[in-house]
Design an enzyme around this catalytic site. Sequence first.
Site, PDB file in Angstrom:
ATOM      1  N   HIS A  12       0.847  -1.175  -0.019  1.00 27.41           N
ATOM      2  CA  HIS A  12       0.197   0.123   0.024  1.00 27.41           C
ATOM      3  C   HIS A  12       0.746   1.296   0.014  1.00 27.41           C
ATOM      4  O   HIS A  12       0.501   2.251   0.527  1.00 27.41           O
ATOM      5  CB  HIS A  12      -0.954   0.029   1.117  1.00 27.41           C
ATOM      6  CG  HIS A  12      -0.266   0.190   2.556  1.00 27.41           C
ATOM      7  ND1 HIS A  12      -0.798  -1.010   3.620  1.00 27.41           N
ATOM      8  CD2 HIS A  12       0.785   0.378   2.966  1.00 27.41           C
ATOM      9  CE1 HIS A  12       0.080  -0.648   4.490  1.00 27.41           C
ATOM     10  NE2 HIS A  12       1.102   0.099   4.339  1.00 27.41           N
ATOM     11  N   HIS A  59      -1.424   3.921  10.229  1.00 24.24           N
ATOM     12  CA  HIS A  59      -0.153   4.375  10.311  1.00 24.24           C
ATOM     13  C   HIS A  59       0.167   5.733  11.127  1.00 24.24           C
ATOM     14  O   HIS A  59       1.010   6.428  11.104  1.00 24.24           O
ATOM     15  CB  HIS A  59       0.745   4.935   8.896  1.00 24.24           C
ATOM     16  CG  HIS A  59       0.689   3.683   8.030  1.00 24.24           C
ATOM     17  ND1 HIS A  59      -0.253   3.006   7.403  1.00 24.24           N
ATOM     18  CD2 HIS A  59       1.801   2.938   7.641  1.00 24.24           C
ATOM     19  CE1 HIS A  59       0.107   2.134   6.764  1.00 24.24           C
ATOM     20  NE2 HIS A  59       1.364   1.876   6.838  1.00 24.24           N
ATOM     21  N   HIS A 195       9.979  -4.681   4.085  1.00 23.49           N
ATOM     22  CA  HIS A 195      10.513  -3.392   4.173  1.00 23.49           C
ATOM     23  C   HIS A 195      10.577  -2.806   5.507  1.00 23.49           C
ATOM     24  O   HIS A 195      10.017  -3.226   6.342  1.00 23.49           O
ATOM     25  CB  HIS A 195       9.651  -2.448   3.438  1.00 23.49           C
ATOM     26  CG  HIS A 195       8.065  -2.006   3.878  1.00 23.49           C
ATOM     27  ND1 HIS A 195       7.289  -3.170   4.179  1.00 23.49           N
ATOM     28  CD2 HIS A 195       7.578  -1.082   4.252  1.00 23.49           C
ATOM     29  CE1 HIS A 195       6.128  -2.532   4.613  1.00 23.49           C
ATOM     30  NE2 HIS A 195       6.145  -1.327   4.622  1.00 23.49           N
ATOM     31  N   GLU A 242       3.644  -5.945   8.638  1.00 26.84           N
ATOM     32  CA  GLU A 242       2.360  -5.466   7.854  1.00 26.84           C
ATOM     33  C   GLU A 242       1.941  -6.725   7.253  1.00 26.84           C
ATOM     34  O   GLU A 242       0.600  -6.825   7.027  1.00 26.84           O
ATOM     35  CB  GLU A 242       2.370  -4.402   6.909  1.00 26.84           C
ATOM     36  CG  GLU A 242       2.684  -3.131   7.353  1.00 26.84           C
ATOM     37  CD  GLU A 242       2.704  -2.035   6.480  1.00 26.84           C
ATOM     38  OE1 GLU A 242       2.771  -0.762   6.777  1.00 26.84           O
ATOM     39  OE2 GLU A 242       3.114  -2.316   5.122  1.00 26.84           O
TER      40      GLU A 242
HETATM   41  C1  DHB Z   1       6.308   2.805   2.296  1.00 24.16           C
HETATM   42  C2  DHB Z   1       5.811   1.632   2.602  1.00 24.16           C
HETATM   43  C3  DHB Z   1       4.664   1.450   3.263  1.00 24.16           C
HETATM   44  O1  DHB Z   1       4.118   0.347   3.739  1.00 24.16           O
HETATM   45  C4  DHB Z   1       4.216   2.662   3.940  1.00 24.16           C
HETATM   46  O2  DHB Z   1       3.214   2.509   4.833  1.00 24.16           O
HETATM   47  C5  DHB Z   1       4.811   3.801   3.768  1.00 24.16           C
HETATM   48  C6  DHB Z   1       5.823   4.094   2.706  1.00 24.16           C
HETATM   49  C7  DHB Z   1       7.491   3.005   1.416  1.00 24.16           C
HETATM   50  O3  DHB Z   1       8.232   1.867   0.792  1.00 24.16           O
HETATM   51  O4  DHB Z   1       7.897   4.027   0.800  1.00 24.16           O
HETATM   52 FE    FE Z   2       2.668   0.602   5.355  1.00 26.86          FE
END
Ligand code: DHB
Ligand code: FE
Length: 281
Positions: A12, A59, A195, A242
Amino acid sequence: MARILGGITTSHIPAVGNAIQKGLHDDPYWKPFFDGYPKVHQWIQDNSPDYVINIYNDHGLGFFLDRMPTFAIGAAHEYRNEDEGWGLPALDPFPGAPELSWHIIESLVADEFDITSCQELAVDHGFVVPMQLFWPGAPHHPHMPKAVPISANTVQHPIPTLNRALNFGKALRKALLSFPEDAKIVVLGTGGLSHQLDGQRAGFINKDFDQYCLENIVHNPEELTKITRQELVKQAGAQGTEFLMWMMMRGALGDEVTEITRNYHIPISNTAAGTLLLECA
Ligand code: DHB
Ligand code: FE
């Protein structure tokens, strides 16, 4: 009685919202990512869901560190989106389905899941970017289903275990199947895959772990419940937690699923972008 058509997962990433806004679908950086969605669009068009259960993690827009529900469910007539500071224009409100929300809340609490019911809830990129990906033009897509947002805490430890997430999904399935309306429901799980946005490991991605999760979530999600939360942070990155949303979605689908399509592409922004569409038997 209601029917669960299937489940769809996607990352997302806010930058995706920007790419949609700017029409960058065929740009060389974005094409391998957006190529993952036409099959999903076709499936949605063929199956025309009436309701969408959008399982995402807030978030900091709907909840902040001072009040952090482990599981929260929206029970509003509509859900507004707001400027989070990513440079994305706020979208118009998404139509809700309070009658289905309250049915789910009743059923989950009866099954001893302690959830927070929200008669007002602002929805962030975790909710809206997947809606834009799956229903282009959302919330003004001509067949936009009514939405029930479900948010789980992945922001402030302690976060739920993968086992809890899967069991939440199973209880959600029971709730949905007992909704006394001849309705078709699709369940989303948004976020992931690996991530990490902050700290010394910022930019961390773990392809092997992502593939392991993608392989097992289809036919063997119980295997993934062996992963501890500490291990999840280590293997998937601080924000890769997540993946809990994918587990919640998977629990709602039952044992028998057919994989319709999947896509995996790294990186998009800082994230390993994954998309998966599973159809229920
Ligand atoms: C990014 C990924 C995320 O899941 C998020 O909530 C905000 C930013 C990213 O990779 O930039
Ligand atoms: Fe996120």
